[in-house]
Design an enzyme around this catalytic site. Structure first.
Site, short mmCIF file in Angstrom:
data_model
loop_
_atom_site.label_atom_id
_atom_site.label_comp_id
_atom_site.label_asym_id
_atom_site.label_seq_id
_atom_site.Cartn_x
_atom_site.Cartn_y
_atom_site.Cartn_z
N LEU A 47 -17.33 11.18 5.80
CA LEU A 47 -17.05 11.03 4.37
C LEU A 47 -17.99 10.02 3.73
O LEU A 47 -18.20 8.95 4.30
CB LEU A 47 -15.61 10.55 4.17
CG LEU A 47 -14.51 11.32 4.90
CD1 LEU A 47 -13.17 10.63 4.71
CD2 LEU A 47 -14.46 12.76 4.40
N ARG A 66 -19.05 -4.25 0.07
CA ARG A 66 -19.35 -4.68 1.44
C ARG A 66 -20.82 -4.44 1.78
O ARG A 66 -21.34 -3.36 1.56
CB ARG A 66 -18.44 -3.95 2.44
CG ARG A 66 -17.03 -4.51 2.43
CD ARG A 66 -16.12 -3.71 3.29
NE ARG A 66 -15.80 -2.42 2.71
CZ ARG A 66 -15.03 -1.51 3.29
NH1 ARG A 66 -14.54 -1.73 4.48
NH2 ARG A 66 -14.77 -0.37 2.68
N CYS A 115 -20.42 1.17 6.37
CA CYS A 115 -20.71 2.03 7.53
C CYS A 115 -22.08 1.78 8.16
O CYS A 115 -22.16 1.39 9.33
CB CYS A 115 -20.60 3.49 7.14
SG CYS A 115 -19.00 3.85 6.40
N GLY A 145 -26.41 -0.44 2.14
CA GLY A 145 -25.27 -1.34 2.32
C GLY A 145 -24.04 -0.52 2.65
O GLY A 145 -24.15 0.59 3.16
N LYS A 198 0.83 -1.21 0.00
CA LYS A 198 0.00 0.00 0.00
C LYS A 198 0.86 1.26 0.00
O LYS A 198 0.61 2.21 -0.74
CB LYS A 198 -0.82 0.01 1.31
CG LYS A 198 -2.29 0.00 1.11
CD LYS A 198 -2.96 0.13 2.44
CE LYS A 198 -4.29 -0.56 2.40
NZ LYS A 198 -5.00 -0.46 3.66
N GLY A 226 -35.84 1.78 -1.95
CA GLY A 226 -35.32 0.72 -2.81
C GLY A 226 -34.86 -0.50 -2.07
O GLY A 226 -35.46 -0.92 -1.08
C1 UGA Z 1 -22.25 6.93 5.01
C2 UGA Z 1 -22.69 8.34 5.46
O1 UGA Z 1 -23.56 8.89 4.49
C3 UGA Z 1 -21.49 9.25 5.68
O2 UGA Z 1 -21.93 10.50 6.19
C4 UGA Z 1 -20.55 8.59 6.69
O3 UGA Z 1 -19.38 9.38 6.91
C5 UGA Z 1 -20.12 7.23 6.16
O4 UGA Z 1 -21.31 6.42 5.97
C6 UGA Z 1 -19.19 6.63 7.17
O5 UGA Z 1 -19.63 6.31 8.28
O6 UGA Z 1 -17.98 6.60 6.93
P1 UGA Z 1 -21.54 5.82 2.68
O7 UGA Z 1 -21.69 4.52 3.40
O8 UGA Z 1 -20.33 6.08 1.88
O9 UGA Z 1 -21.64 7.04 3.74
O10 UGA Z 1 -22.74 5.95 1.67
P2 UGA Z 1 -24.18 6.65 1.57
O11 UGA Z 1 -24.18 7.53 0.40
O12 UGA Z 1 -24.61 7.22 2.85
O13 UGA Z 1 -25.08 5.38 1.21
C7 UGA Z 1 -25.21 4.27 2.09
C8 UGA Z 1 -26.25 3.30 1.57
O14 UGA Z 1 -27.55 3.86 1.69
C9 UGA Z 1 -26.09 2.92 0.10
O15 UGA Z 1 -26.29 1.54 -0.06
C10 UGA Z 1 -27.18 3.71 -0.62
O16 UGA Z 1 -27.65 3.09 -1.78
C11 UGA Z 1 -28.27 3.73 0.46
N1 UGA Z 1 -29.19 4.88 0.34
C12 UGA Z 1 -28.77 6.15 0.50
C13 UGA Z 1 -30.54 4.63 0.09
O17 UGA Z 1 -30.97 3.46 -0.04
N2 UGA Z 1 -31.41 5.69 0.01
C14 UGA Z 1 -31.00 6.97 0.15
O18 UGA Z 1 -31.84 7.89 0.06
C15 UGA Z 1 -29.64 7.20 0.41
#
Ligand code: UGA
Length: 434
Positions: A158, A332, A265, A262, A35, A258
Site C-alpha cells: 500500500l 516520518r 517504509c 522519506g 482508536k 529531488g
Molecule cells: C512505499 C511503496 O511505494 C509501497 O509499495 C509500499 O507498500 C509502502 O512503501 C510500504 O512499505 O508500506 P509510501 O512510503 O507510501 O509507499 O510512498 P511512495 O509513494 O513510495 O513514496 C516514498 C518516498 O519516495 C516519498 O518521499 C516520495 O516523495 C519519494 N519518491 C517517490 C521520489 O523521491 N521519487 C519518485 O519517483 C517516487
C-alpha cells in the site's frame, strides 16, 4: 469469511475496511481504546483519502467493527491478520516485540477455541520471522497441535495517499503459506481479485516485500545521483527521465528526482534489510549507497540556498511542504525535517507550511508555521518547495512575486515549470535542472 485484524494502524485499518467492503465480517482489534471508539463512530483515526467513507460504510452494513477485546475477537474469527508495527532499533534492525506480543495474544486466545485457525502476518518482517518466531509462539501459547494452525505471510504493497485504491485493486498478491490450510484460506479470500498472484513460502513472501521496497528506494537514489550530475552539466533531468522511461524495462515510474525518499517504509526497510544481511555476514553495498545518496539530497538543497543567498543567518526562508509526500499528514523521515533543521542551525528564519502535516511536523521540530501559503511566503528571501502538493505546483506566481522580498525559488521536487517561473522573474534552482 470471519476475520480479525490485530493492530488498527494504517495497514490494519485499510486491510480491515477493504475486506469488509467485499462482504467479510471484520473486527479490527487494538489495545488503544480511543482508536477503537473513533472507528466504531465511523471516524478514521488516520488521514487517508477514501478510508473514512469506507469505514462508515462498513459500520453501517455491520461488516466492520472495532474492539479492544482481543481474545473475543480472535475466538470469533477464522482468520487473523497480524498488522502491528515493526519499528526500528537504534542500529536500523527491526524490532519484533509487537509481532511477538501479537503472536502471544493470539496463541493465548486460541486456548478458548477449538478446531482450526489461520494466522497471516501482514506486517513487514525480515525473512524467517513468520516461520521461526510467529509459528513457534502460536504453537506454544495455544497448546494446539501444529496441524490445527494455518500460518502464512501476505505482504502489503500500500502507498500512503492511495492505500485504499491499492488494497481494492492491487497490482499483485503474494501468498506465502507454510501449510495447506493457510494456502486454502488465502486462495479463497482473494479469489475475486483479478490481479496476478504468486504462491510461495513465507520467507520468500517476506523477502519480496523488502526486495521491492529496496529496489524502489535504490531507483530513487539512482535517479537522484543522475540528477545531481545534470545540475553540473546543464541538462534537464526531467527530459532524461522521460527518455529513460520509454524503455519498458526501466518504466517511467519512480524516476522523479529531488530531495530524496522519506516515509515510514523506504528508509526503515532499507536499513532493516541491510542490518539483517549484516547479521548474516552478507554484503549489501547497494543498500548502503541507497541510504547515503538519500542523506545527500537535503544537503544539496541547503547548499543551493547558500549559493543564492550567501550567509543564511537572518534570511527568511519559506518551506512549502512538510509531509514526506503529498496527500498525507505523515512526516516520518520527511526530507523537510533535515532541511528545516539545517537551515535553522545556520540561523535562517524558517517558516513552514503544509496543507495537512503542520501539527505533526511541529512535534518533530519547533518551527514557525503560517496558516496560509500567502502568509508563509510573505517577505521571504527564498521559497523552497519540499513536497509537491497541488496547492504549491499551481501557486499563483504573481502573488508569490508580490509577497516575497527576494526572488529565489528552490524546487526540491522538480515540480514547477521552469519557463513559467523564470518568466515571472524568479531566480530558479532545482535538483536535476542544470
Ligand atoms: C512505499 C511503496 O511505494 C509501497 O509499495 C509500499 O507498500 C509502502 O512503501 C510500504 O512499505 O508500506 P509510501 O512510503 O507510501 O509507499 O510512498 P511512495 O509513494 O513510495 O513514496 C516514498 C518516498 O519516495 C516519498 O518521499 C516520495 O516523495 C519519494 N519518491 C517517490 C521520489 O523521491 N521519487 C519518485 O519517483 C517516487
Amino acid at each position: 469469511m470471519k476475520i480479525s485484524v490485530m493492530g488498527a494502524g494504517y495497514v490494519g485499518l485499510v486491510t480491515g475496511a477493504t475486506l469488509a467492503e467485499t462482504g467479510n465480517q471484520v473486527t479490527c482489534l487494538d489495545i488503544l481504546e480511543a482508536k477503537i471508539t473513533e472507528l466504531n463512530q465511523g471516524k478514521s483515526p488516520i488521514f487517508e483519502p477514501g478510508l473514512e467513507k469506507l469505514i462508515q460504510e462498513g459500520i453501517r452494513t455491520g461488516n466492520l467493527k472495532g474492539s479492544t477485546d482481543i481474545e473475543d475477537g480472535i475466538v470469533e474469527s477464522d482468520l487473523t491478520f497480524i498488522c502491528v508495527g515493526t519499528p526500528s532499533e537504534k542500529d536500523g534492525s527491526i524490532d519484533l516485540n509487537y509481532i511477538k506480543s501479537a503472536a502471544s495474544s493470539i496463541g493465548r486466545a486460541l486456548r478458548h477455541k477449538e478446531k482450526k485457525h489461520t494466522v497471516i502476518v501482514k506486517s513487514t518482517v525480515v525473512p524467517l520471522t513468520t516461520e521461526e518466531i510467529v509459528l513457534p509462539i502460536l504453537v506454544k501459547k495455544s497448546g494446539w497441535k501444529r496441524e490445527q494452525l494455518g500460518v502464512g505471510m501476505n505482504p502489503e504493497f500500500l502507498k500512503e495517499g492511495s492505500a485504499v485504491k491499492d488494497a481494492q485493486k492491487p497490482d499483485r498478491i503474494v501468498i506465502g503459506s507454510a501449510d495447506k490450510l493457510s494456502l486454502r484460506v488465502m486462495r479463497s479470500l482473494y479469489k475475486e481479485y483479478k490481479c496476478p498472484k504468486l504462491e510461495c513460502n513465507p520467507r520468500t513472501a517476506e523477502f519480496i516485500k523488502y526486495a521491492s521496497n529496496s529496489f524502489l528506494a535504490a531507483k530513487i537514489s539512482f535517479v537522484n545521483e543522475m540528477a545531481n550530475m545534470c545540475n553540473s552539466w546543464g541538462i534537464d533531468f526531467k527530459e532524461v527521465a522521460e527518455g529513460m522511461g520509454m524503455d519498458s524495462r526501466i518504466s517511467p515510474l519512480f524516476l522523479r528526482a529531488g530531495a530524496g525518499f522519506g516515509g515510514s517504509c523506504f528508509p526503515k526497510d532499507v536499513k532493516a534489510l541491510a542490518a539483517a544481511a549484516k547479521s548474516d555476514n552478507v554484503e549489501s553495498k547497494m543498500l548502503k549507497a541507497t541510504l547515503e545518496v538519500n542523506e545527500l539530497q537535503p544537503q544539496i538543497i541547503v547548499q543551493m540556498a547558500e549559493e543564492r543567498l550567501g550567509v543564511l543567518k537572518g534570511k527568511k526562508i519559506a518551506i512549502l511542504g512538510l509531509a514526506f509526500k503529498p496527500d498525507t499528514d505523515d512526516v516520518r523521515e520527511s526530507r523537510s525535517e533535515v532541511v528545516v533543521k539545517e537551515l535553522m542551525d545556520k540561523g535562517a528564519e524558517v517558516v513552514g507550511h503544509d496543507p495537512e502535516a503542520m501539527d505533526n511536523f511541529k512535534e518533530l521540530i519547533d518551527v514557525n508555521t503560517a496558516p496560509s501559503i500567502e502568509e508563509t511566503v510573505e517577505k521571504a528571501d527564498c521559497v523552497i518547495l519540499m513536497t509537491e502538493w497541488k496547492e504549491y505546483t499551481k501557486i499563483n506566481l504573481k502573488m508569490l512575486r508580490n509577497r516575497m522580498s527576494g526572488n529565489v525559488i528552490i524546487d526540491g521536487r522538480q515540480a514547477f515549470n521552469p519557463e513559467q517561473i523564470e518568466k515571472a522573474g524568479f531566480d530558479y534552482r532545482a535538483i536535476g535542472l542544470g
